[in-house]
Write a protein that holds these residues in place. Structure first.
Motif, mmCIF file in Angstrom:
data_model
loop_
_atom_site.group_PDB
_atom_site.id
_atom_site.type_symbol
_atom_site.label_atom_id
_atom_site.label_comp_id
_atom_site.label_asym_id
_atom_site.label_seq_id
_atom_site.Cartn_x
_atom_site.Cartn_y
_atom_site.Cartn_z
ATOM 1 N N ASP A 260 0.828 -1.209 0.000
ATOM 2 C CA ASP A 260 0.000 0.000 0.000
ATOM 3 C C ASP A 260 0.860 1.255 0.000
ATOM 4 O OD1 ASP A 260 -2.669 -1.145 0.114
ATOM 5 O OD2 ASP A 260 -2.085 -1.876 2.085
ATOM 6 N N ALA A 261 0.328 2.295 -0.604
ATOM 7 C CA ALA A 261 1.018 3.577 -0.676
ATOM 8 C C ALA A 261 -0.026 4.688 -0.676
ATOM 9 C CB ALA A 261 1.891 3.652 -1.920
ATOM 10 N N LEU A 262 0.454 5.902 -0.619
ATOM 11 C CA LEU A 262 -0.441 7.061 -0.652
ATOM 12 C C LEU A 262 -0.517 7.581 -2.082
ATOM 13 C CD1 LEU A 262 0.808 8.986 2.512
ATOM 14 C CD2 LEU A 262 -1.040 7.316 2.342
ATOM 15 N N ALA A 263 -1.719 7.882 -2.517
ATOM 16 C CA ALA A 263 -1.939 8.479 -3.830
ATOM 17 C C ALA A 263 -2.400 9.917 -3.643
ATOM 18 C CB ALA A 263 -2.988 7.696 -4.610
ATOM 19 N N VAL A 264 -1.746 10.834 -4.346
ATOM 20 C CA VAL A 264 -2.147 12.249 -4.327
ATOM 21 C C VAL A 264 -2.057 12.776 -5.752
ATOM 22 C CG1 VAL A 264 -1.336 12.611 -1.958
ATOM 23 C CG2 VAL A 264 0.208 13.063 -3.876
ATOM 24 N N ARG A 265 -2.740 13.865 -5.987
ATOM 25 C CA ARG A 265 -2.660 14.475 -7.316
ATOM 26 C C ARG A 265 -1.302 15.135 -7.481
ATOM 27 N NH1 ARG A 265 -2.904 19.948 -7.309
ATOM 28 N NH2 ARG A 265 -3.766 21.000 -5.463
ATOM 29 N N LEU B 126 -9.450 6.992 -6.216
ATOM 30 C CA LEU B 126 -8.395 7.620 -6.998
ATOM 31 C C LEU B 126 -8.923 8.737 -7.889
ATOM 32 C CD1 LEU B 126 -6.075 4.633 -7.970
ATOM 33 C CD2 LEU B 126 -5.809 6.315 -6.152
ATOM 34 N N HIS B 127 -10.115 8.578 -8.411
ATOM 35 C CA HIS B 127 -10.696 9.646 -9.236
ATOM 36 C C HIS B 127 -10.943 10.908 -8.410
ATOM 37 C CE1 HIS B 127 -11.495 8.211 -13.353
ATOM 38 N NE2 HIS B 127 -11.436 7.005 -12.819
ATOM 39 N N VAL B 128 -11.424 10.730 -7.184
ATOM 40 C CA VAL B 128 -11.636 11.890 -6.314
ATOM 41 C C VAL B 128 -10.301 12.502 -5.917
ATOM 42 C CG1 VAL B 128 -12.494 12.643 -4.066
ATOM 43 C CG2 VAL B 128 -13.856 11.068 -5.447
ATOM 44 N N THR B 129 -9.331 11.658 -5.588
ATOM 45 C CA THR B 129 -8.015 12.137 -5.192
ATOM 46 C C THR B 129 -7.360 12.951 -6.302
ATOM 47 O OG1 THR B 129 -7.693 10.218 -3.745
ATOM 48 C CG2 THR B 129 -5.726 11.401 -4.431
ATOM 49 N N ALA B 130 -7.577 12.535 -7.548
ATOM 50 C CA ALA B 130 -6.960 13.216 -8.681
ATOM 51 C C ALA B 130 -7.482 14.638 -8.867
ATOM 52 C CB ALA B 130 -7.200 12.416 -9.956
#
Length: 310
Positions: free
Chosen positions: A169-174, A231-235
């Motif tokens: 697991d990792a953190l996703a950010v835009r 991921l779509h919201v994070t982007a």
């Protein structure tokens, strides 16, 4: 009972009646007219000595005897069908339909390479994917309707399990997120607003279940039912998603995402392939499983799915 007088088609009709609890729907299920299905029901009542279906108000219900027959009848019919399974599977000519259950994460990572291979090897084979449901659905009756399940977790009764691939697991950010690499620090991680992913059948995000015993509570700003939504919201926001690393990599180009190492490492995730015990020797199932295992091996060797272009 004199088995010489038993018509095997009656057992097929009984199976349909027990599954549908409705004469009309049972008739449609096995290609009979409604009068023929009603006649079959009467013959079964005489043979078994039980009404099987009784009217309660405006609907029909199974009797206790009928309920008790459902599972053993299903197993018996599966065994009979297995007698007529061919010894090989001609992928190039097959028009078989396979039914797979998996979460959105697995669809994103596994379906593109799977369909690429099937298009080349078995162009007339069809894959139907149904969304992941809670573990309680894993019953003998469910095993008759599914060819494969992709999921984390322990073994399910009536299913074999094989490890498909591992992840972390990792953190996703835009890209351009104001916190950026500072999210590697615990204090910045805790100050960030997070998207939680609560998959159907779970009570909370598995990451939070892991963090809580360590005395860590994330600031949850949004809860969604799947990783793709997260991921779509994070982007498009400054929210942070704690999700499988392979998925971020697969969508990073399309969604302009950046992968950040989290301040706490929950370790390795294991994704498994489950298949019904009844299909262990079925040539078509063996063929599909081998393809899926090959995709898993490619992923383990570092051949991650190519990110989709925007």
């Amino acid at each position: 009972m004199n088995l010489n007088s038993l018509d095997l088609n009656l057992l097929v009709a009984l199976d349909a009646l027990l599954r549908e609890a409705n004469v009309s729907r049972a008739a449609m299920r096995i290609g009979l007219s409604q009068p023929a299905a009603s006649h079959a029901l009467q013959r079964l009542r005489d043979l078994i000595g039980d009404p099987l279906l009784v009217r309660t108000g405006a609907r029909m219900e199974l009797t206790p005897r009928a309920q008790a027959l459902r599972s053993p009848l299903a197993q018996a019919l599966d065994q009979v069908r297995s007698l007529f399974i061919t010894d090989d599977f001609d992928a190039a000519r097959s028009e078989r339909q396979f039914r797979l259950m998996m979460p959105d994460l697995a669809v994103e990572l596994l379906m593109p390479p799977l369909m690429e291979k099937i298009t080349k090897l078995a162009p007339n084979v069809r894959i139907d994917v149904v969304p992941w449901r809670r573990p309680a659905i894993f019953t003998a009756e469910f095993a008759r309707t599914i060819d494969m399940v992709i999921s984390i977790g322990n073994a399910f009764t009536g299913f074999h399990r094989q490890r498909l691939y591992t992840d972390s697991d990792a953190l996703a950010v835009r890209r351009g997120h104001p916190a950026g690499a500072r999210l590697k620090r615990t204090e910045t991680f805790l100050d960030a607003r997070h998207v939680a992913v609560v998959i159907r059948g779970q009570n909370e995000d598995l990451i939070d279940s892991w963090l809580r015993p360590k005395g860590i509570e994330r600031r949850i700003a949004l809860v969604v039912p799947g990783y793709i939504e997260a991921l779509h919201v994070t982007a498009r926001t400054d929210l942070v998603a704690f999700v499988p690393r392979r998925l971020i990599g697969a969508l990073s180009k399309q969604l302009s995402l950046t992968t950040i190492a989290p301040p706490l490492d929950p370790g390795i995730d294991e994704q498994f392939m489950f298949y019904p015990t009844r299909a262990q020797m079925d040539p078509g199932s063996v063929w599909l499983r081998n393809i899926m295992l090959g995709i898993g091996r490619e992923m383990e060797r570092g051949k991650r799915p190519t990110p989709r272009s925007a």
